[in-house]
Design a protein around this motif. Structure first.
Motif, mmCIF file in Angstrom:
data_model
loop_
_atom_site.group_PDB
_atom_site.id
_atom_site.type_symbol
_atom_site.label_atom_id
_atom_site.label_comp_id
_atom_site.label_asym_id
_atom_site.label_seq_id
_atom_site.Cartn_x
_atom_site.Cartn_y
_atom_site.Cartn_z
ATOM 1 N N THR A 276 18.700 31.106 29.416
ATOM 2 C CA THR A 276 19.424 30.901 30.675
ATOM 3 C C THR A 276 18.559 30.179 31.699
ATOM 4 O O THR A 276 19.021 29.247 32.379
ATOM 5 N N VAL A 277 17.303 30.609 31.822
ATOM 6 C CA VAL A 277 16.400 29.968 32.786
ATOM 7 C C VAL A 277 16.185 28.504 32.424
ATOM 8 O O VAL A 277 16.198 27.615 33.290
ATOM 9 N N SER A 278 15.996 28.225 31.142
ATOM 10 C CA SER A 278 15.785 26.840 30.715
ATOM 11 C C SER A 278 17.004 25.973 30.987
ATOM 12 O O SER A 278 16.875 24.781 31.303
ATOM 13 N N ALA A 279 18.190 26.557 30.859
ATOM 14 C CA ALA A 279 19.412 25.785 31.083
ATOM 15 C C ALA A 279 19.685 25.536 32.557
ATOM 16 O O ALA A 279 20.268 24.517 32.913
ATOM 17 N N ARG A 280 19.266 26.461 33.406
ATOM 18 C CA ARG A 280 19.606 26.374 34.821
ATOM 19 C C ARG A 280 18.515 25.736 35.681
ATOM 20 O O ARG A 280 18.778 25.336 36.808
ATOM 21 N N HIS A 281 17.290 25.645 35.171
ATOM 22 C CA HIS A 281 16.177 25.162 35.996
ATOM 23 C C HIS A 281 15.331 24.164 35.206
ATOM 24 O O HIS A 281 15.345 24.181 33.967
ATOM 25 N N PRO A 282 14.580 23.338 35.905
ATOM 26 C CA PRO A 282 13.704 22.370 35.214
ATOM 27 C C PRO A 282 12.439 23.052 34.684
ATOM 28 O O PRO A 282 11.318 22.683 35.039
ATOM 29 N N LEU A 283 12.612 24.046 33.857
ATOM 30 C CA LEU A 283 11.510 24.801 33.286
ATOM 31 C C LEU A 283 11.858 25.162 31.852
ATOM 32 O O LEU A 283 12.950 25.673 31.576
ATOM 33 N N THR A 284 10.957 24.890 30.936
ATOM 34 C CA THR A 284 11.163 25.259 29.535
ATOM 35 C C THR A 284 10.575 26.645 29.308
ATOM 36 O O THR A 284 9.351 26.819 29.256
ATOM 37 N N ALA A 285 11.453 27.646 29.216
ATOM 38 C CA ALA A 285 11.013 29.026 29.001
ATOM 39 C C ALA A 285 11.199 29.369 27.528
ATOM 40 O O ALA A 285 12.290 29.195 26.965
ATOM 41 N N ARG A 286 10.142 29.859 26.889
ATOM 42 C CA ARG A 286 10.167 30.163 25.459
ATOM 43 C C ARG A 286 9.834 31.632 25.243
ATOM 44 O O ARG A 286 8.941 32.174 25.898
ATOM 45 N N PHE A 287 10.542 32.236 24.289
ATOM 46 C CA PHE A 287 10.324 33.652 23.987
ATOM 47 C C PHE A 287 9.706 33.800 22.603
ATOM 48 O O PHE A 287 10.036 33.061 21.668
ATOM 49 N N ARG A 288 8.826 34.812 22.482
ATOM 50 C CA ARG A 288 8.192 35.082 21.201
ATOM 51 C C ARG A 288 8.013 36.589 21.052
ATOM 52 O O ARG A 288 7.632 37.277 22.010
ATOM 53 N N LEU A 289 8.277 37.101 19.872
ATOM 54 C CA LEU A 289 8.107 38.521 19.556
ATOM 55 C C LEU A 289 6.961 38.668 18.572
ATOM 56 O O LEU A 289 6.927 37.985 17.543
ATOM 57 N N THR A 290 6.010 39.546 18.883
ATOM 58 C CA THR A 290 4.870 39.774 18.004
ATOM 59 C C THR A 290 4.801 41.249 17.629
ATOM 60 O O THR A 290 5.192 42.114 18.405
ATOM 61 N N GLY A 291 4.309 41.510 16.420
ATOM 62 C CA GLY A 291 4.196 42.884 15.957
ATOM 63 C C GLY A 291 5.532 43.398 15.454
ATOM 64 O O GLY A 291 6.544 42.700 15.432
ATOM 65 N N THR A 292 5.508 44.649 15.054
ATOM 66 C CA THR A 292 6.712 45.299 14.554
ATOM 67 C C THR A 292 7.397 46.040 15.686
ATOM 68 O O THR A 292 6.840 46.991 16.243
ATOM 69 N N ALA A 293 8.597 45.587 16.054
ATOM 70 C CA ALA A 293 9.310 46.184 17.174
ATOM 71 C C ALA A 293 9.730 47.610 16.848
ATOM 72 O O ALA A 293 10.095 47.922 15.707
ATOM 73 N N VAL A 294 9.657 48.469 17.830
ATOM 74 C CA VAL A 294 10.099 49.855 17.701
ATOM 75 C C VAL A 294 11.094 50.130 18.824
ATOM 76 O O VAL A 294 11.064 49.473 19.863
ATOM 77 N N PRO A 295 11.996 51.098 18.623
ATOM 78 C CA PRO A 295 12.936 51.436 19.704
ATOM 79 C C PRO A 295 12.184 51.901 20.950
ATOM 80 O O PRO A 295 11.228 52.663 20.861
#
Length: 399
Positions: A276-295
């Motif tokens: 959403t941020v990348s689409a609405r603003h002149p900023l390339t926001a990238r997401f990354r998940l590391t490790g094994t996610a837990v609840p």
């Protein structure tokens, strides 16, 4: 002045110190120059003693011992005084050196010793001036005495201003601590009030509904096997009560969890936020998940999502960045970590404005409060021209 001992109550600015040094150098040059220009018989001796006095004086600011030891400063002053007396014997122009000496003595010597030494210096100047002029007159005594009085008044006034400044500084520090304590107390009061509200809500809805279900099921149990129709009616009523309680529970969850977390994981919400941020603003926001996610507990998810939203908002508004990386990590199974890194203009965290009524400065304070409320930490690393890194670490306890 750089020749202060640490126990001295009067800090001297560098500008005033250099003014005093230049005054001493100018008066020494004046005494030597006049002796040579007037053709005095002791002119070479006057020049030599003036040069020695200049060297001894210059040694004080350059030696570390005079900065950290009152005794070393007193020894240096005594050496300066001895050479000054020798110059005073040779020329009446040495009298004028007494004026900067007054300030040095008041500044470096103890509060009771300084004025006594100033009086002795003034008497020496008066006697020497009278000896060179051939008579002790009111005019010969007024100059050194008036200079000593002015020096004492100036230094005492400066000390009084410094003590008042220190008193105000301590008062401001106390007010700042009190404000922080008040903010913590208000936060605690808000938490307790919210807990009390939720306790009342649960008692008035869920607890009563569960009690009703328990009573209906007991009634159905008693109706069996002789009155199955009645038992079935009680079970149906219990089922409807369970449906109502489930609706109440969902209402609580909807009130506590942001809409962006409904039905999805925190990682999905963060990825959607970056999109959403990348689409609405002149900023390339990238997401990354590391490790094994837990609840994660709801409170952890809400806090991390809100902090990420605030960090990206600040990046868009203030950083002038081209890219921002949001990383959700589970490094060891005992904590969850959120990092928001941008390549913007950066800033000095030490100069960050305090929260104020103009709306500035609240975002980072609120984010840090969210992290601390969950037993975690929030750190910010930044420097002008080097981007910003915001890191949050929340413990997972026994999860």
């Amino acid at each position: 002045m750089n020749t202060t001992a640490p126990a001295s109550p009067v800090p001297t600015t560098r500008l005033l110190a250099w003014c005093l040094h230049l005054l001493v150098a100018g008066l020494l040059a004046l005494a030597a120059g006049r002796a040579v220009a007037d053709g005095e018989p002791h002119a070479p001796a006057v020049v030599a003693v003036a040069a020695v006095l200049g060297l001894v004086y210059a040694a004080g600011p350059s030696m570390r011992s005079t900065h950290v030891s009152r005794r070393a400063a007193a020894v240096w002053l005594a050496a300066v005084g001895v050479v000054w007396l020798a110059l005073l014997v040779l020329t009446a122009d040495g009298v004028w050196i007494a004026f900067p000496l007054y300030f040095l003595q008041l500044h470096l010597l103890p509060r009771r010793t300084g004025p006594a030494v100033v009086v002795a210096t003034a008497l020496a100047a008066i006697v020497a001036f009278a000896a060179h002029s051939g008579a002790l007159t009111l005019a010969t005594a007024v100059g050194p005495a008036l200079g000593a009085a002015v020096a004492v008044a100036v230094v005492r006034g400066y000390q009084a201003l410094y003590r008042e400044s220190e008193r105000r500084r301590r008062l401001i520090e106390e007010l700042t601590l009190t404000r922080a304590d008040l903010a913590a107390a208000q936060h605690t009061a808000g938490v307790l009030a919210e807990r009390e509200r939720l306790a009342h809500e649960i008692h008035d809805t869920l607890a009563q509904g569960l009690t009703s279900i328990q009573l209906l099921l007991r009634a159905a149990e008693r109706a069996l096997p002789g009155r199955p129709e009645l038992a079935a009616r009680h079970v149906e009523q219990a089922r409807q009560s369970a449906v109502d309680n489930l609706a109440e529970a969902r209402r609580f969850v909807a009130a506590l969890v942001p809409p962006s977390l409904e039905g999805i994981t925190l990682a999905d919400a963060l990825e959607r936020l970056c999109t959403t941020v990348s689409a609405r603003h002149p900023l390339t926001a990238r997401f990354r998940l590391t490790g094994t996610a837990v609840p994660l507990p709801t409170g952890h998810e809400v806090a991390l999502l809100r902090i990420a939203q605030s960090a990206l908002s600040n990046t868009v508004r203030h950083a002038g960045a081209a890219t921002a990386d949001v990383t959700l990590g589970f490094p060891d199974g005992r904590a969850v970590r959120l990092d928001v890194v941008d390549d913007g203009r950066g800033f000095d965290p030490g100069l960050l404005a305090s929260p104020g009524p103009d709306g500035g400065g609240f975002g980072l304070a609120a984010a840090r409060a969210r992290a601390q409320a969950l037993g975690g930490t929030l750190t910010v690393q930044s420097a002008p021209g080097h981007g910003t890194t915001l890191a949050v670490r929340l413990p997972l306890g026994g999860l």
